[in-house]
Structures are given as C-alpha cells and as structure tokens.
Design an enzyme around this catalytic site. Structure first.
Site, PDB file in Angstrom:
ATOM      1  N   LYS A 140      39.188  14.991 -27.805  1.00 27.37           N
ATOM      2  CA  LYS A 140      38.516  15.633 -26.507  1.00 27.37           C
ATOM      3  C   LYS A 140      39.304  17.887 -26.220  1.00 27.37           C
ATOM      4  O   LYS A 140      38.824  17.887 -26.208  1.00 27.37           O
ATOM      5  CB  LYS A 140      38.723  15.177 -25.533  1.00 27.37           C
ATOM      6  CG  LYS A 140      37.533  15.667 -24.616  1.00 27.37           C
ATOM      7  CD  LYS A 140      37.385  13.938 -23.004  1.00 27.37           C
ATOM      8  CE  LYS A 140      36.715  13.169 -23.499  1.00 27.37           C
ATOM      9  NZ  LYS A 140      37.333  11.963 -23.295  1.00 27.37           N
ATOM     10  N   ARG A 143      40.060  13.739 -17.578  1.00 26.15           N
ATOM     11  CA  ARG A 143      39.813  13.143 -18.984  1.00 26.15           C
ATOM     12  C   ARG A 143      40.513  12.823 -20.252  1.00 26.15           C
ATOM     13  O   ARG A 143      41.861  13.076 -19.819  1.00 26.15           O
ATOM     14  CB  ARG A 143      38.369  13.564 -18.842  1.00 26.15           C
ATOM     15  CG  ARG A 143      37.858  13.473 -18.235  1.00 26.15           C
ATOM     16  CD  ARG A 143      36.287  14.145 -18.578  1.00 26.15           C
ATOM     17  NE  ARG A 143      35.997  15.181 -19.421  1.00 26.15           N
ATOM     18  CZ  ARG A 143      35.402  16.150 -19.798  1.00 26.15           C
ATOM     19  NH1 ARG A 143      33.750  15.069 -20.011  1.00 26.15           N
ATOM     20  NH2 ARG A 143      35.046  17.094 -20.593  1.00 26.15           N
ATOM     21  N   GLY A 178      37.461   1.283 -23.353  1.00 28.07           N
ATOM     22  CA  GLY A 178      38.882   0.830 -22.492  1.00 28.07           C
ATOM     23  C   GLY A 178      40.618   1.322 -21.985  1.00 28.07           C
ATOM     24  O   GLY A 178      40.203   1.299 -20.940  1.00 28.07           O
ATOM     25  N   MET A 193      41.113   4.666 -19.608  1.00 30.52           N
ATOM     26  CA  MET A 193      40.506   6.008 -18.082  1.00 30.52           C
ATOM     27  C   MET A 193      39.656   6.548 -19.315  1.00 30.52           C
ATOM     28  O   MET A 193      40.128   7.656 -19.539  1.00 30.52           O
ATOM     29  CB  MET A 193      41.622   6.223 -17.294  1.00 30.52           C
ATOM     30  CG  MET A 193      41.203   6.795 -15.980  1.00 30.52           C
ATOM     31  SD  MET A 193      41.773   7.696 -15.531  1.00 30.52           S
ATOM     32  CE  MET A 193      40.719   9.253 -16.056  1.00 30.52           C
ATOM     33  N   ARG A 251      32.265  15.723 -29.823  1.00 28.17           N
ATOM     34  CA  ARG A 251      32.830  15.497 -30.678  1.00 28.17           C
ATOM     35  C   ARG A 251      31.684  14.471 -31.769  1.00 28.17           C
ATOM     36  O   ARG A 251      30.562  14.978 -32.037  1.00 28.17           O
ATOM     37  CB  ARG A 251      33.303  13.874 -29.911  1.00 28.17           C
ATOM     38  CG  ARG A 251      32.166  12.759 -29.545  1.00 28.17           C
ATOM     39  CD  ARG A 251      32.818  11.631 -28.621  1.00 28.17           C
ATOM     40  NE  ARG A 251      31.572  11.406 -28.304  1.00 28.17           N
ATOM     41  CZ  ARG A 251      32.196  10.125 -26.770  1.00 28.17           C
ATOM     42  NH1 ARG A 251      33.349   9.707 -26.600  1.00 28.17           N
ATOM     43  NH2 ARG A 251      30.951   9.606 -26.500  1.00 28.17           N
ATOM     44  N   HIS A 301      38.430 -21.728 -49.077  1.00 34.20           N
ATOM     45  CA  HIS A 301      37.164 -21.693 -49.999  1.00 34.20           C
ATOM     46  C   HIS A 301      35.899 -21.856 -49.380  1.00 34.20           C
ATOM     47  O   HIS A 301      35.206 -21.091 -49.666  1.00 34.20           O
ATOM     48  CB  HIS A 301      37.808 -23.591 -50.041  1.00 34.20           C
ATOM     49  CG  HIS A 301      36.708 -24.420 -50.882  1.00 34.20           C
ATOM     50  ND1 HIS A 301      35.723 -24.768 -50.985  1.00 34.20           N
ATOM     51  CD2 HIS A 301      36.710 -23.733 -52.720  1.00 34.20           C
ATOM     52  CE1 HIS A 301      34.830 -24.619 -51.574  1.00 34.20           C
ATOM     53  NE2 HIS A 301      35.356 -24.459 -52.504  1.00 34.20           N
ATOM     54  N   SER A 338      45.247  -8.484 -64.750  1.00 32.86           N
ATOM     55  CA  SER A 338      43.985  -8.265 -63.846  1.00 32.86           C
ATOM     56  C   SER A 338      44.698  -9.263 -63.207  1.00 32.86           C
ATOM     57  O   SER A 338      44.680 -10.157 -63.027  1.00 32.86           O
ATOM     58  CB  SER A 338      42.583  -9.135 -63.884  1.00 32.86           C
ATOM     59  OG  SER A 338      42.194  -8.868 -63.463  1.00 32.86           O
ATOM     60  N   CYS A 395      41.161  -8.412 -59.190  1.00 31.33           N
ATOM     61  CA  CYS A 395      39.529  -9.439 -59.608  1.00 31.33           C
ATOM     62  C   CYS A 395      40.174 -10.639 -57.692  1.00 31.33           C
ATOM     63  O   CYS A 395      39.557 -11.746 -57.886  1.00 31.33           O
ATOM     64  CB  CYS A 395      39.569 -10.213 -60.633  1.00 31.33           C
ATOM     65  SG  CYS A 395      41.533 -11.650 -60.918  1.00 31.33           S
ATOM     66  N   TYR A 433      40.287  -0.154 -63.037  1.00 33.50           N
ATOM     67  CA  TYR A 433      39.346  -0.674 -62.281  1.00 33.50           C
ATOM     68  C   TYR A 433      39.428  -2.322 -60.850  1.00 33.50           C
ATOM     69  O   TYR A 433      40.825  -3.050 -61.282  1.00 33.50           O
ATOM     70  CB  TYR A 433      38.062  -1.614 -63.206  1.00 33.50           C
ATOM     71  CG  TYR A 433      38.701  -3.191 -64.203  1.00 33.50           C
ATOM     72  CD1 TYR A 433      38.258  -4.617 -63.018  1.00 33.50           C
ATOM     73  CD2 TYR A 433      39.267  -2.954 -65.029  1.00 33.50           C
ATOM     74  CE1 TYR A 433      38.863  -5.314 -63.731  1.00 33.50           C
ATOM     75  CE2 TYR A 433      39.432  -4.498 -65.334  1.00 33.50           C
ATOM     76  CZ  TYR A 433      39.286  -5.833 -65.317  1.00 33.50           C
ATOM     77  OH  TYR A 433      39.569  -6.018 -65.383  1.00 33.50           O
TER      78      TYR A 433
END
Lengths: 880, 880
Positions: free
Chosen positions: B26, B96, B105, B107, B340, B460, B768, B835, B855
């Site tokens: 801010k 602020r 949450g 102030m 913002r 599972h 993998s 994987c 990958y």
C-alpha cells in the site's frame, strides 16, 4: 603374451598377495617352499587366469596354454628323468586345485595320473614292487573316476569290499597282486558301463580331463555357495597344480602324514600331527587305518623324523604363523606336498597370537589381525558339543540371529513362559513364536533362548535377544508354529509344548531333543588380547543397554559408555504399563500429564541405576521411540480388561486402539513425532533424566547423560525439541538449586536427516547413526518383512550380503558420509557415533572407521568383538 | 542510521520489489502514484522493518522512530497548512496497515484520527459543516474503538440503531446534529465502561495507539494462519501508512468509491466500479447504502468523473495490469487513496492477460505469469455455487484432495455404490469411507465423489480420485464413519445412507444436503493461453493414466505422452481378479505361469487400447508394483468363497493370506522384488506390452512403450530385470518376425536408488522419479499414517508445507539432484522425468525445472495446470 603356466622353481620373489591370486594359494606356497629350499617334488602351476579365460571362452582352453603345459611337462620329464606315458619309465603326476583361499567342495586331488595298463608295468619296475604299482593304479582309477568322471565313490568301494570279502581279508594292504588285478579289471568295466567309454588310457587325455575337472569344480553349487557365505571373490578362479608323484606306499620306509606346527585345538607349541606308514595321501584323511602320532615316526623312520623336525622349525620361522602341512616319505626321503596357515579353534587362535608376540615372531598388530572377531564371539557363548552335532542332524535351519546355544522345553506364549519360570525358576525354556513383539519381553526374559519362524536378523526377536545376550534363531521358515494349540511342526517332526528342543544361535541350527552344551572359556589370553585392542583402536566402543544388568555386562566387557539406552523397554514392565496405557488413553494434556507423573518416579529410578553402573561414562538415552499402539493390547479380551481397569467404556478404548492403528508403523507416529505432538511425554523423560543425575551427584557419583532424539528428519523438529529439553532441564536444575552437564543429539535414522545434517548440526551436540532404521528407509526394506525376498536376493546374487547384517557402503554408507561431512561443516566438533545393530559387525566397523566416526555401540555381548574389529580397522587404515 | 519513516513524495525510483518489501504494498503504491503525478493526499509510511524491530524488542518501538514520526507529522502540517491537535485548524489523518501483499485479518484502516472534543469544532469550521464534523467524529470513535481498542463493532451499531429508532429515521445521513452529539456521548461512555479509561483525547496518543494496533495485527491468529495457508513470509512485517484525511462526506459534491480498470468477474475492458455520494470510505464496503455504478458519476459530479476517466487510463498504462483502486472526492476534487493489482476470477484473469497482450500492453510471458495455476484448476471443475456457500456453513473441513464439487447420496461401501449405480445409472452417489483400498475401485467409479475421514493428500482415495478426475475430500478427521451400520456423524449431524451430502474437493468443505453446482466454462481464451504455454516451457508434460479413458482425457488436455501407466489397476477388474488370485495362490512356477497365461490376453488388450489412444507418443508402463496381499480378500467369508472357486482348502488360502501379511507393506515384498522372486510375472507383462505394440504396428499405428521398473534400489536388480525384459522382448519379436523399439527405465523412489544412480544408469534409458514413495522413504512418513502428525507439524510451523503436496527441496529434492547428476555422469543422454503426485503441483514443477528434468507427469485433469506451471517455471528461470 600372457603366460598361463609357471614352474615351481621359477618364482624368485617371496610369496605375495599377487602371487597367491595368480597361482592360487597352494601353488604359491609350493613355489615358496621350493624357493626357500624345502624338499618339494618338482612341478608347475596353471594360473587362475587360465581358469577365468576358460569360463570366458565357454569352457575352452585359452590359446597357447596347451603348448605351455606340454613344454612344462617336458621340463619335468628332463628334471626327473622319466617320461610321461613311457611304459618303461613313466612319469606320474598329481593334479590339484587351489584358489587364493582353500575352498571345500572344489575338486581336491588326483594322484598317480599317467598310469595305464602299460605304464603300470614301468612303475612296478621303478618302485620295485608290482603290488605297489597295482595298488597305485587301483587308487588312480578310483580317484579319477570319482572326481573327474563323476562316478560315485561308493561304487568303487563296493567292488573293493566284495573283493576283500572274497579274499577273506580286512585291510586293503592285505590284498594280493591278483586281487588287485581283479579289482582293476572290475573298476575298468564299471567305469565303461557308467560313462559309456573306456577308462582313458592316454596320459595326455587324462591330464587334460583332470585339468578341466579342476576348472569345472570352481563353479559347482557347493563351491559357489561357499564363496557367497564366506564373501569370497566370485571372479578369482582356481589354479591347477601338476606335480611329480612321490610314493608313500612303497613299504614301511615310506609313508604319508599331516603336521601342524602348533596344536590347532589348544594353541600349545608342540609337534602336532599324524602319519601312516606305507600309505598314500588320502589314506590319512579317509580314516581307514588309524594314523600314528608324529612322535612315533622317530622310531619308525628316524632319518625322516629328523628332517621333519627341521621342517617344523623352518616353516614357523619362515611363515611366522602356525602351518598345516602335508608330507610324504618315499623310501626315507621326506617331501613336502603342501603348506598353509592352519585352521584353529578360537582359543588356539588367541593363544598362538599371544605366544608368537612373546616369542618375538610377530608384532602386536600382527597378532591382533590373526584373531577373527567371529572367533572371539564364539568364545563368549555356550556351544552345542561338536561331537553331538556330528551324530545328529538339525531339523531346521534358520538365521543365526543371536549367538550361543540353548536347550529347553518348547513354550509358545510369553505369558506361559513367564508363568513356568515363576513356578520353577530353574526351568529351561525355549520360547517358540512365529514372531515376537514388545509384549513378549517378559517371556523372552524367562526363556533361555528364542526361536521364530519369521523375521530377519534385525527382527524384534533378534534385536532383543542380542540385547539380552540370549541365543536366538530367527526366520526358521520351514517351521510352522501353532501358538494357540501349542506345538510346532517341521517336516515330519511335531514338537509339543514341554518337549525339549535345542537351538544354536551361532549357526542357526535347530535340533529335536536335548543336545549337550559346552561352556565358553575366557582365559587370560583373551583378556590380554582385549587389552591390546585398546592400544590400537581409534574408534570408541560403547554398548546398547536398557537395564542396569545389561550395563554391568557391557562395562565388564570393556564398553566405555552406553551408546543407546532405549527408554520404551522400561515402559513395558507390568508395574508401569497401566500408567503408560492411561497416558495413551488420555484425551487432554492434563490427563496425560497426570498419567506421566505416575511414570516419572519409575523412569528416574531406572536412570539412577544405569547412571550408577556407568559412573563417569556417557549414557546416551533415547527419548520414547515406538508408536503408541505398541503399548496397547490387541486382543478383545485384553481390551475389555483394560477398559475395566481404566474405568472407560470398551468402545472408547477400542476407538483409541483403532485410531492409533497404522498401515506402516515403521513410517508412522513415532520417535520425535510423539514428542512434538505430545511435548509432555518428553518433558517427563527429560525431567527423570536430570533429576536422576542430580540425585546421584548428591551421592558423589558423576552421571554423563546424553539425550538423544529419535526418528528426526527436519531441523525444525530439532529446534523445537532442543528448546524443550533445555527448558525442562533448566527448570529442574533451578528447582533443585544444582546443576549438571548434559548434551543433546540426534539419532540419525532417516535419509532426510542425513541430507540436511548441516542444518541439524547447528542444534545438536552429537549424531548417532541408527543404521537399522536408516537401512530400512534407504533400501525401502521393512526388517520385519524382508525375510520373504532378501534370501532370494542373496541366492540370486542381487545382494552379496544382507544389509541388516553388514552396513551397505554404497547407499546407507553414502548417507553416513554425507551426514558426517555436512555435520562437521557446520559444527566441526560434533561427536559422531553409531548405535544400530551394525555396531557389532566387523565389516561395518571397518566402514565406520573409514567414515571417521568416533565410536560404535553394540549389544553388550558383542563389545569384545567390536573392540577387536575396531583395532583391526585402525591397523588396516594405518597400513593404507 | 536506519530510517523507519518515508514520506510518499520522497521516493524517486519506480516502484520495485525492494520498495514493496520495505514499505508494504500500500505504501509503495501511494508513493508510486505520487511520483507519477496522480492526486494522492500527502502522507508517509512507517517501514515494515519498524514492525520487525517492534517484535524483536518485545513490542517496544525502536529507537529514533518517535522522532522520525514527529518530524514527518510536522512536514505534513506544513504541507497541508493545518496542525495536528489544533482546535481551530486541525490536521486529521488516516492510519492503515499494509504488508508486502494484502492480507485479510490484519487491521485495515482508522480514519479521521486526530479528532477529539476540541478539534471537532475546528473541523466543523474547516469543512463548513458541523454535522459533517460530528459524523466524522462519530465514525472515528467507532473505528478506533473497534480496531484499536478491540470493542466489538456491534456495541457501537446498537447505540446507533437505538438513536435512529428514537429519531424515527432509517439512514445514518438522516441523523441530525443533536442526534450525532448524543451518539458521540453514548459512544464515549460505552468506551469508558469497556476499557476502564476515557476515550483518548490526545491526538499523539491516538496515533501511537493506532500504530501499535497495526503492528499487533501482524500476529493475530487469523493473519498468521492466512500466511501459513498462502505460504507468505512470516518475517515480512507490516508497514503503517499515515495520510492526511480527505473527506467524502461533505455533501453531495463529495463522495467515495472503488474502481476496477476492467471487470474483475468477466475480464471485459470497461470502467467498472461504484461510488457513494456524501460518504466516507467504509460505507461502500459496509453495504449500508447501495452504491451507484461509476457511470452515474458523470451526472453527479462531472468534473470528478472526467478526472476519474483519466485515472483509469493512467493506472492501466502505468501498471500494465488491472487495478483495483479507492478514491474519495472532496468538494469535486478527486483523490486516490490506494491502488493494487485487482483480484479477479479465473476466467477474468485469462481474458485480461490475453487481451492485454493483444492491446500491446504486456508480453506473452507476462500474460502467462499473470494467471495462477490454481485459477486454471478451478476452471476445469464444477464448483459449489458461491452464493449458496455464503448462506450455508460446511459441517466439516477435510483436505482438498481432488478438485471439483459433487453432490449425491451418502453410501458407505463400494459394493453398495456399485449395486446402486447398476440399478440406476443416473444415481448420484458420494462414497463415504474411513479410507479406501484397491478393492473399492469399482465403487469409486460408481460414485460422483469420495469423502474419507482418514488419509492425506496422497492417500489411496486421493490418488485414485485425482486419477479419475473425481472430486475428493480426504482426511476429514472430525467425521466418524460407521461403515457397517451405514451412517456418519460429525458434531451433532448424523447422515444416514441415502441422505444427500455435498463435497468441495477444491476447498475440502463438506456440506449437509444438496448444494447447487455451477459448471466450468472452458473458453477460447483458455485454449489460447494453453497454446502459449507450449511456446515457453521446456519441461514436457505427460499424464498418469491407467485406462484408455484416462488417456483420452489426458491427450485432450494436451499431455504429450503417458508418464505413468500403472498395471495393477488392470488386475483388479472383476473378470481378471480370479486369475490374479490363482497366480498368487500357486505354489509352483508352472502353476503361476498357467494363471499368468490367463491374464496375458487381458493385459495385451489393455495396452493395445492405450497405445492406440496415445499413437506416436511415449507410454511409460510400470511393471506390477503392489504387494500381492492387496489382491487377496481379507474377510473370512470372502476367503471361504475364494477357496471354493479355487478348489483349495480354506486353510491353504488362509495360510497364503497370512504368509503374505506384512507389518509395513510400503517397505515390503513389492515392486521389482516381485519380479525378481517370480520372474514369470514380469515376463508375462513384457510379453503383453510387446505383443500389443506389434499388433498395432500391423494396423499402421506406432506404439512407443517405455517399460518402467518400480521400487528399485540396487544396480543388480536392474541388471537382472533389464536382461529379463530384453530377453522376453527379443523372444516375442522373433516369434512374430517383426520388431519395435522400446526403452527400459527405473522408477526412482528409494533413497538408495538415487544415491547409486550412476551405477543404475548404465542399464537404464530413463529415470522417472516416483516422488510419493521417495517422500515416504526420505522423510520416513507413511502417507497413510502421517495424517496424525503432519497437521500438527504444519500448525506448529515444523513444516511449512505438507511434503506430499509440494516436493521438499532440501531432502527429497537433494536426492533428485544427486540422481540427476550421477545418472548423467554415467549416461549423459538419460531421460529424466517425474511421475509422482508432485507432477501437478506448481511449486514442485518449478523445482523440477531447476533440477534439469525433462518432463513431469500428473493426473489428466492437472495437465493444463502443469503446462502453465511449467511455462511459468521456464520464464522465471530465463529471468534468472
């Protein structure tokens, strides 16, 4: 060009490791004895490399070898003045295998090779005895038939006995020439019937077949499995020794025998050995005639005896170790056929080592290297009398989980064992279970030995038994245990409760009935050797001990501290388990604290007693480790009883039992996780430790507590618990207006802890590697479940050794090295130890030495082994 | 010396990450807007460091700060020409909070600070409205009382309503001066009663208290838990912004409002926002009066409207992102109080990103960085209508295990679910279990969603549900499931079988009854964005898929191959399980082979179907992995049935079930250990794979099989199995007179495999990483059991994130790096993938990119997320 054949007299350098690997031990020693002027019949050795090439070429001889052998045979002929295959003046040879260590199961010896229907006559002329020649030919066909052609020896013995009966004589030596001729004819006929071919008459063919048989014997199953069990090199190959024959069977001026330069049973310095007159090599071993002690050779052939006394002296001085040698006397002339370091009993090993130092023959370091840790181990435990073992076969073979032998009545529940021992404290019991659990502790205490049908070398039964110093055979998979009905079966045997069984935890054998035991003998030599270990080793040796009794044993064996004191065993005792269960069943912190307050005095007393025994020495106490469900009953009836005692509904108790049930307890809610979720548990334990130490201080006894946090994987766990320990300790000391020193460290048993050891070391005074669990997590092997595949892995050569037996250098070892390095990088003075089962394993101890650890900790009964192994590791390291 | 205070107009550099961290977002944006000439009321920011020091000093202000604040207040007074606390011409300020990201949450705001009974009059004179001044004072006492003094706002509202009733009016604006005076007096009295002290009249004291309140709010539980959940920096601290007040409540030429530079719901480019005339900031949000759309400002205050349009333009051009800003109009003059980056829906995020690229405002890489993977995820799944959620509270909160929402009848056994779905395929069901097991697969198929009371994010239930793309809430610990009797309870709720429940697997919420669902909308923008990801990412994205259906979904979402095809799921189908059980119950290799021959055609067809879907793309098939006991029934009745079917005695079946029982199945007889002990299993599987590929080749379809060996820990396992695979494949190809290409690799899921990757790589074409199991073994956490302590670890800050959710870089990550390095050292071209479940987690994907993997593979429904995350990781890496 590679040479495959060396004549004995070609080697000019003293025998070395390289020569032994190249020629095999037998060949190398024949060359060595030749070199130092001992009377060795001439001959040559085909190298082990030839054997390796033989396998690499699909069982074909490598190029050039045929020519080299021919050339060496020619030289041998010239040297001896006889000709191979010559009907008038034949050269005969022996063919013997020999790898870099002697290996039972491999082809041993063919004597008299070169004999056939023709050369037989020439031999008769040479030795001046047709009968002697016939006897030699008979022996040759039998040996060659057995070891080269694979015909069962019994078939030959059958023919021989039949002929002796027909001739009405008892001894082979009594057979007449015509009897022997008949035997030979029958032998040849039988061989042809068996192999479909005539017994080979061509000496060259005989030689080639014998050499091939030696090569082949390298890979017969018995030899392979022997190498696996003894961790011998799979790729070494065997040498082949071809040596001119000398004859001990040329009448009473000839003979053959075996000598030991010291007594292999007791270690005493004496001319030990025995011989037979008018006999060939294998007769002494075969036991057909009873050999005579060496001394009587003085009477029989005094010339040879004098020479033999000389040989005893030269061999010991030259080899600087007790020698086991074979000799043959041919017409009063002594020949040496073999020498090697003699096998000896544990007791003898120690005595010889110590005597030789005193005689100035060897140094202390050499003496220490001459005694194997396994020998030390066997000295500490009762054994089944070897004479009894030779008469009765075991009914099952399991894992040698905890050394020593025990005999007792089979009993199938811990409860029953406890009761029977209560009724009659003299009762000898063997607790037989499919597996044991912490609930069985008291029953295990009550028994003389433990036998389980499942579980490995680090199963609960094995670990606890070793801790207690009780014999244990685990994982005897062929046994079916019926605990409810109280019997076990194995094959056709069925053993009921109360029937006697014997187990040998040093070998894994199980016997039906009561076997006689022989007691261990710890002599002064043993104590002296142990003292020497302390001069050389750099690794400290501590013991894993949970009770004052264990601690006493450990200290007695020379442990310089306790490296692992497990606190959970203290929780299982009958007087305490109620409070422990109350703690677990609590639903609020306050309830838990109330229950813990009841346990506190017990724990404090435990620690006071242990600290007192270990006065002045460090005691590493591990905070509570096992999952809580281990403390809860599993059977419905027991749960009902517990609910009543605790004044809770059965449902609530059951719900708690179920909530704590785990799929993989090994990877569950245990170790420091307990202390983070329920800090009050660890607070109580730390309070008990500090209060105990302070109480002893008042009595003038110094306690050195080291508080160890188990199953730690993250630096934040350490931060949290270090704070908890320090806060609690400070609070207690403030209350008592007194102070003591203590340290806080980590049981390194998770890969993550090892990989982040640099972070953790900031908050730790020591690391102690818990290599059991570290092996479990690194390999992904549950020690309770790996019994199904690890044996197959060993059999198929996937693993060369069970990683729970010897630490795995490439995986677990890598993590230990990483930890040590990272730990030292952030805390150079951090103390590094190991308290897993590997702490008592010599191969592992050598690894720990190389990884730069400061101490090992093992079960009390393995402390002497660890001391010796640590000394050996230090000596090896110093040598480079 | 450290400076703690910066005036807005002091910052000369464009806003940077550093400024945002130092001043809070801010403060940094207020300075930035000032710098670029936008109308911002003057003020200053107290740095976040001041907040950190405040905590470091036990809630005392650091030295020098008091003077700096005083100095800045003085400058503000000079600049504005008013004086703080001056009764005639008072300066009023707002206070602020503002951390580096906005954090609900904490102030928020105190307006009108500096007012008291005296300055009130001066304000009245300044603004020319006594009523306006009274209204401001009333608001100030209320706000200060609420956020600084901690008095519940309701107490103030109560007084206000009472007064409105008494005055017979509805709106605050209708209250007269005397009413307001009375309200103020009552407020002050109430405050005194509540705090025991008079409402602070000293403006300096007001300021100090307000600043402290901002600092304090950094550590209130809501803020702490918000940071934990969103993985925000715990050590950042908050800034405090003190700004001269402007007044929107000075009649109808004044007002206050909120603007968005684009529509935050749809992403459309429009002047979105709303305002209230004659109001102060909080009124718009409070919803007491209904605000008007921005457009109507054109009528109301045309001068301000014109300026506002300018601001819309400037903000977007300057910030190059959609802005959410607050403004106040004081007597027709526009002031900006905050800006913002605006929060937006997933749909809007994508549209704005794409539009801005087309408008030339931002680059494609920027656009990709603007959309969060979580937003993409939410686009792919049904959601519970947010309007319904705002009206009804969840009955339980579990883990967000598989995204999307589902509604259906509660059903408590897989069998029942299957039956109900068979009877009525339209039936909507939620399968509720304490946990699921492989036997529940068909029931899970039949259900719309899965709810479990135990088990974590990789239990599972969670893994299978994600694979199926079904919503799942796992580990809802407050739920008690009674599967036998068919109900579950949570708190006072009891839900019987057949009653409706709703679950939201994106948030973990569970609702009683039927909640309305809204469908996902995949628009063209989404597809375009996905195309862009492919331009930037270097990581390949594959999917974990076990069935042709899964494979189709995955390919549809852009997966370029299958990274994990589990073969065991294929074994569970009803038609096959009999043969599988027959195989397991076999006691000889021949019996096993006979049973396996029955499974072969099924497996072959499975593979043919999957290869066909994935034509031309690689399919990594994992050989059989789970312990065999998973395939056997556990209940006595089922065992009896099986014995009958198999024509075996019940005892024999029971014995086999018991023999296969494991204490720690995770570390037991599974993975490649099965294939080494029973090679015929893997031989059958390899045969099925190769035959399938050859069959497709005949149809002109190219299959690219990659055979993966699971749970491997030792190079010798690899040697053995590579040989087995190659031998089998060669044999099949020889039979069929045809050939295909295939590769063989390792699922790296054990620490030992990683530590010896150099050895293993000699025999492997790819690695993998199975990061689920690797996390289990590295941490020593069973994913099925860690639910009891991991939540506590997260709560206590021992762990910052569940390691099964995001890969742990220090431990598991270290092993991955070691493997990659060692693997490449012996095989530079080795392919590296992952994987495990982490393949779909953005934070983990960033790690995998940095570790140099080729990958990732994730469940089909996470493929788009992975594609975006991979692109973002590549962009971040390129930036350095």
């Amino acid at each position: 060009m590679v040479r495959f054949v060396y004549s004995f007299d070609e080697i000019r350098e003293p025998v070395s490791e390289e020569t032994v690997l190249r020629l095999g031990n037998k060949g190398a020693q024949l060359a060595e004895m030749t070199r130092i002027g001992l009377p060795v019949p001439p001959g040559f050795t085909i190298t082990t490399q030839a054997c390796r090439e033989f396998y690499a070429r699909n069982k074909k001889w490598p190029e050039g070898i045929r020519e080299e052998i021919r050339e060496n045979m020619r030289r041998l002929e010239t040297r001896i003045g006889k000709k191979f295959g010559d009907p008038q003046n034949p050269l005969l040879v022996s063919v013997r295998s020999g790898s870099y260590v002697s290996m039972p199961g491999m082809m041993d010896t063919v004597l008299n090779l070169g004999l056939n229907d023709e050369t037989l006559k020439g031999l008769g002329a040479q030795v001046g005895s047709v009968r002697g020649a016939l006897d030699s030919y008979r022996r040759f066909i039998q040996m060659f038939g057995d070891v080269v052609l694979g015909i069962p020896n019994a078939k030959f013995e059958e023919i021989l006995s039949r002929r002796k009966n027909a001739a009405g004589v008892k001894q082979d030596t009594e057979l007449k020439e015509k009897d022997l001729e008949a035997v030979i004819a029958e032998y040849q006929k039988m061989v042809q019937g068996h192999t479909g071919r005539e017994f080979p008459q061509d000496p060259q063919e005989q030689l080639q077949q014998a050499i091939n048989a030696v090569f082949d014997s390298w890979n017969i199953p018995r030899a392979v499995s022997y190498r696996r069990i003894h961790k011998l090199r799979e790729d070494a190959g065997t040498g082949v020794n071809v040596q001119a024959m000398v004859f001990g069977n040329l009448g009473n001026g000839s003979g053959t025998g075996v000598g030991f330069t010291r007594n292999p049973s007791t270690g005493e310095k004496e001319h030990y050995g025995e011989f037979l007159l008018n006999a060939q090599g294998e007769d002494v071993v075969a036991g057909i005639r009873t050999p005579q002690p060496i001394d009587s050779l003085k009477q029989a052939i005094p010339e040879a005896y004098a020479e033999l006394m000389n040989v005893y002296r030269i061999l010991e001085t030259h080899y600087r170790d007790m020698q086991d040698f074979e000799f043959t006397i041919e017409r009063k002339k002594l020949f040496l056929l073999q020498t090697r370091n003699g096998k000896r009993t544990a007791q003898a090993a120690i005595r010889i080592a110590i005597d030789m130092v005193k005689e100035g023959l060897i140094s202390k370091t050499e003496a220490l290297m001459r005694v194997s840790p396994k020998q030390v181990d066997s000295l500490l435990h009762k054994q089944i009398d070897p004479r009894a073992k030779s008469k009765q076969k075991p009914i099952a073979l399991g894992l040698a989980a905890s050394p020593g032998a025990a005999v007792g009545k089979a009993v199938f529940t811990a409860e029953k064992a406890r009761k029977m021992a209560e009724e009659n404290p003299q009762e000898k019991l063997i607790l037989v279970r499919s597996e044991t659990s912490p609930e069985d502790i008291e029953g295990m205490h009550a028994a003389k030995g433990i036998l389980t049908s499942t579980g490995g070398l680090t199963s609960h039964a094995a670990v606890v038994a070793r801790g207690m110093g009780k014999p244990c055979v685990s994982g005897a998979a062929s046994i079916q245990v019926n605990e409810e009905k109280g019997f076990f079966t194995v094959g056709e045997h069925r053993i009921e409760e109360g029937e006697m069984v014997s187990i040998d935890g040093t070998t894994g054998e199980v016997f039906d009935g009561e076997m006689p035991l022989v007691s261990p003998q710890i002599g002064n030599e043993f104590l002296e050797l142990m003292k020497w270990t302390d001069e050389f080793r750099t690794l400290g040796v501590r013991a894993n001990a949970d009770t004052p009794q264990d601690a006493k044993v450990a200290r007695g064996f020379g442990a310089r501290g306790i490296g692992l004191c497990r606190t959970e065993h203290m929780f299982f005792e009958e007087t305490r388990i109620a409070a422990v269960r109350e703690m677990i069943l609590s639903s609020t912190q306050e309830e838990r604290e109330r229950a813990l307050a009841k346990i506190l005095p017990f724990q404090r007393t435990d620690f006071e007693e242990i600290f007192e025994v270990m006065e002045g020495l460090p005691v590493t106490i591990r905070l509570l480790d096992p999952p809580l469900h281990e403390f809860l009953p599993k059977e419905e009836a027991e749960i009902r009883k517990l609910a009543q005692t605790m004044r809770l509904t059965e449902e609530k108790v059951m719900a708690r039992v179920q909530a704590l049930h785990e799929f993989n307890p090994m990877l569950g809610f245990r170790g420091c996780r307990l202390g983070i979720v329920y800090p009050e548990i660890n607070q109580m334990q730390v309070r008990a430790i500090i209060e105990a130490a302070l109480n002893l201080k008042k009595k003038g006894i110094r306690a050195v507590p080291e508080i160890m946090i188990p199953v730690l994987g993250h630096v934040n766990e350490m931060k949290f618990l270090r704070q908890l320990v320090d806060d609690t300790a400070q609070a207690v000391m403030k209350e008592k207006h007194d102070g003591i020193e203590y340290t806080v460290g980590v049981m390194m048993e998770l890969p993550r802890a090892c990989l982040t050891a640099d972070e953790i070391a900031h908050y730790a005074d020591f690391f102690s590697f818990g290599t059991n669990d570290l092996t479990q997590t690194t390999f992904g092997y549950s020690r309770d479940d790996s019994g199904i595949f690890v044996p197959v892995y060993l059999e198929k050569g996937i693993l060369s050794v069970d990683p729970f037996e010897s630490v795995d250098p490439a995986g677990v070892g890598a993590l230990i090295r990483i930890s040590a390095e990272k730990g030292r990088s952030s805390s150079p003075k951090i103390k590094l130890g190991i308290c897993g089962e590997h702490g008592g394993d010599p191969a592992s101890i050598e690894f720990f030495e190389s990884a730069g650890l400061h101490y090992v900790s093992c079960s009390p009964y393995r402390v002497p082994i660890a001391r010796l192994a640590a000394a050996q590791a230090a000596i090896k390291k110093a040598k480079g």
